[in-house]
Motif scaffolding. Structure first.
Motif, mmCIF file in Angstrom:
data_model
loop_
_atom_site.group_PDB
_atom_site.id
_atom_site.type_symbol
_atom_site.label_atom_id
_atom_site.label_comp_id
_atom_site.label_asym_id
_atom_site.label_seq_id
_atom_site.Cartn_x
_atom_site.Cartn_y
_atom_site.Cartn_z
ATOM 1 N N TYR A 26 0.856 -1.225 0.107
ATOM 2 C CA TYR A 26 0.008 -0.018 0.332
ATOM 3 C C TYR A 26 0.427 1.126 0.104
ATOM 4 O O TYR A 26 0.408 2.398 -0.434
ATOM 5 C CB TYR A 26 -1.011 0.203 0.552
ATOM 6 N N ALA A 47 -5.972 -3.683 -6.851
ATOM 7 C CA ALA A 47 -4.446 -3.226 -5.796
ATOM 8 C C ALA A 47 -4.393 -1.604 -6.254
ATOM 9 O O ALA A 47 -4.534 -1.117 -4.726
ATOM 10 C CB ALA A 47 -3.627 -3.977 -6.576
ATOM 11 N N ASN A 50 -7.711 0.198 -4.171
ATOM 12 C CA ASN A 50 -8.300 0.119 -3.071
ATOM 13 C C ASN A 50 -6.486 0.572 -1.818
ATOM 14 O O ASN A 50 -6.932 0.254 -0.281
ATOM 15 C CB ASN A 50 -8.321 -1.443 -2.346
ATOM 16 N N ASP A 72 -9.261 -5.073 9.293
ATOM 17 C CA ASP A 72 -9.640 -5.392 7.904
ATOM 18 C C ASP A 72 -10.195 -4.226 6.980
ATOM 19 O O ASP A 72 -11.521 -3.406 8.442
ATOM 20 C CB ASP A 72 -10.207 -6.620 7.622
ATOM 21 N N HIS A 82 -15.144 -6.947 -1.124
ATOM 22 C CA HIS A 82 -14.659 -6.775 -1.317
ATOM 23 C C HIS A 82 -13.714 -6.246 0.268
ATOM 24 O O HIS A 82 -14.503 -5.443 0.878
ATOM 25 C CB HIS A 82 -14.077 -5.290 -2.314
ATOM 26 N N ILE A 84 -10.364 -6.068 2.558
ATOM 27 C CA ILE A 84 -9.364 -5.870 2.147
ATOM 28 C C ILE A 84 -8.569 -6.179 3.959
ATOM 29 O O ILE A 84 -8.896 -5.181 5.511
ATOM 30 C CB ILE A 84 -8.699 -4.608 2.526
ATOM 31 N N TYR A 98 -6.221 -8.676 -0.855
ATOM 32 C CA TYR A 98 -7.494 -8.045 -1.016
ATOM 33 C C TYR A 98 -8.136 -9.230 -1.508
ATOM 34 O O TYR A 98 -7.435 -9.929 -2.776
ATOM 35 C CB TYR A 98 -6.910 -7.091 -2.135
#
Length: 124
Positions: A26, A47, A50, A72, A82, A84, A98
């Motif tokens: 990230y 990716a 997010n 999360d 979705h 994460i 993810y």
């Protein structure tokens, strides 16, 4: 200990309704590994997008002076979930898993449980 490829295969095979999974940095938004996806679910684009979600939530927590960590983040769409999951162990800082799920086939509680297990076994 599982490597990235093994962990992604585990997620796709053990989580009902899994449509795609990625391990993402990230800091850069780069997917370090992906599995699954489709013409309408580009995991590399997801990716990068997010990454912004994670950064925004971390910034909001900082502004609110919340002394906690993100376990999360869940985004629910009409037909998909979705998920994460930020990694915390064994060199996983700065990374997240993810997972995109078909909401009609997935059990969200079990998906979260399985993703937690996969994270614990993942060695980055």
């Amino acid at each position: 200990m599982a490597n990235t490829e093994t962990a992604l295969k585990d997620a796709m095979n053990s989580i009902d309704g899994a449509l795609g999974v990625a391990l993402v940095d990230y800091g850069s938004g780069m997917a370090l590994g992906t599995l699954g996806g489709s013409a309408t679910l580009d995991l590399n684009v997801a990716a990068a997008g997010n990454m912004d979600v994670v950064r925004a939530k971390l910034r909001a927590m900082e502004l609110l002076n919340l002394q906690d960590s993100i376990e999360d983040i869940l985004i629910t769409l009409g037909t998909q979930y979705h998920l994460i999951r930020l990694l915390t162990g064994r060199g996983g800082n700065g990374l997240f898993l993810y997972l995109a799920l078909d909401s009609k086939r997935a059990n969200l509680a079990m998906a979260r449980h399985q993703l937690r297990r996969i994270e614990a076994e993942l060695e980055v």
